[in-house]
Design a protein around this motif. Structure first.
Motif, short mmCIF file in Angstrom:
data_model
loop_
_atom_site.label_atom_id
_atom_site.label_comp_id
_atom_site.label_asym_id
_atom_site.label_seq_id
_atom_site.Cartn_x
_atom_site.Cartn_y
_atom_site.Cartn_z
N GLN A 115 0.81 -1.21 0.00
CA GLN A 115 0.00 0.00 0.00
C GLN A 115 0.85 1.27 0.00
N GLU A 159 -6.69 7.41 -5.00
CA GLU A 159 -6.23 7.39 -3.62
C GLU A 159 -7.42 7.23 -2.66
N ALA A 200 -8.18 3.97 -0.18
CA ALA A 200 -8.46 4.02 1.26
C ALA A 200 -9.72 3.24 1.60
N VAL A 201 -10.75 3.38 0.76
CA VAL A 201 -12.02 2.68 1.00
C VAL A 201 -11.84 1.17 0.86
N ILE A 206 -9.14 -0.66 1.23
CA ILE A 206 -8.36 -1.22 2.34
C ILE A 206 -9.20 -1.28 3.61
N TYR A 207 -10.03 -0.26 3.82
CA TYR A 207 -10.91 -0.27 4.99
C TYR A 207 -11.91 -1.42 4.91
N ILE A 216 -9.40 1.48 10.47
CA ILE A 216 -8.71 2.62 9.90
C ILE A 216 -7.27 2.61 10.39
N SER A 217 -6.34 2.58 9.46
CA SER A 217 -4.92 2.52 9.79
C SER A 217 -4.26 3.87 9.56
N GLN A 241 -4.39 4.90 5.93
CA GLN A 241 -5.64 5.50 5.48
C GLN A 241 -5.77 6.94 5.97
N LEU A 245 -3.75 9.01 3.66
CA LEU A 245 -4.47 9.18 2.40
C LEU A 245 -5.56 10.23 2.53
N ILE A 246 -6.31 10.17 3.62
CA ILE A 246 -7.39 11.13 3.84
C ILE A 246 -6.84 12.54 3.92
N THR A 274 -9.33 3.58 17.04
CA THR A 274 -9.18 4.22 15.73
C THR A 274 -9.41 5.72 15.81
#
Length: 209
Positions: free
Chosen positions: A8, A53, A57-58, A60-61, A67-68, A71, A74-75, A181
């Motif tokens: 990722q 991007e 993120a979505v 992977i979630y 939420i890592s 992510q 990315l946000i 998270t």
């Protein structure tokens, strides 16, 4: 999907590099080669990569269910691109027009561009811009953090009770956040907010001459 999760960060870095190259190619094709239609393709590529991007993120979630840090990064990048990034893009665009115009021996900047450039050199204007951005950041920060705290507490009194006591243990169980998270997001955002707020107001407290 496992491949995306395992690589990722590498995927993110590649996307960012291609995004930067796309912006530079936009300037070169538009202002050096006068290929306006071709330049639009590079802007489209940049926007598609930005959307990618967000999709990444979505995905992977949905795969991990949590939420890592990745992510969150990315946000932050996506939010920056659709907010302050727009202002920075116009600055980059003017810079490219000035540089490429000098190379070609022609004027690519308009009178309005020069007015904007001169205005951006005014310490009072710069301080005002940063004050406004800091104020907006403050409002958004307080509103979102309040929502986080409302989710993790049962009453306003409980929320106020956490104002000075929850920093000590460093665990979300002892904080007003409902889970680890949101606790991580809140803490990371708090650090970013403090740094940004101090930096922004430094232009007002210590204006350049």
């Amino acid at each position: 999907m496992d491949t995306i999760i395992n690589f990722q960060w590498e995927i993110f870095i590649v996307i960012e590099i291609i995004s930067l190259i796309s912006l530079l190619l936009f300037g070169v094709t538009r202002y050096y080669f006068d290929q306006k239609k071709l330049s639009r393709i590079f802007i489209l590529v940049f926007l598609l990569l930005l959307a990618l991007e967000a999709v990444l993120a979505v995905l992977i979630y949905q795969s991990t269910g949590e939420i890592s840090t990745f992510q969150i990064v990315l946000i932050i990048f996506v939010l920056y691109a659709v907010t302050f990034g727009i202002y920075d893009f116009f600055k980059l665009d003017r810079w490219m027009r000035r540089k490429i115009g000098n190379w070609r021996g022609m004027e690519l900047l308009t009178e309005k561009d020069y007015r904007v450039i001169e205005r951006n050199k005014d310490p009072k204007h710069v301080a005002k811009v940063y004050r406004n951005s800091a104020t907006i950041h403050l409002i958004v920060f307080v509103l979102v953090q309040s929502v986080f705290w409302m989710i993790g507490t049962d009453s306003v009194e409980e929320m106020f009770g956490y104002l000075t006591s929850w920093f000590e243990t460093g665990k979300y169980e002892d904080s007003p956040y409902p889970n680890d998270t949101l606790y991580s997001i809140g803490m990371l955002w708090m650090i970013v907010f403090v740094v940004d707020f101090i930096y922004s107001w430094s232009y007002t407290i210590f204006p350049s001459k």
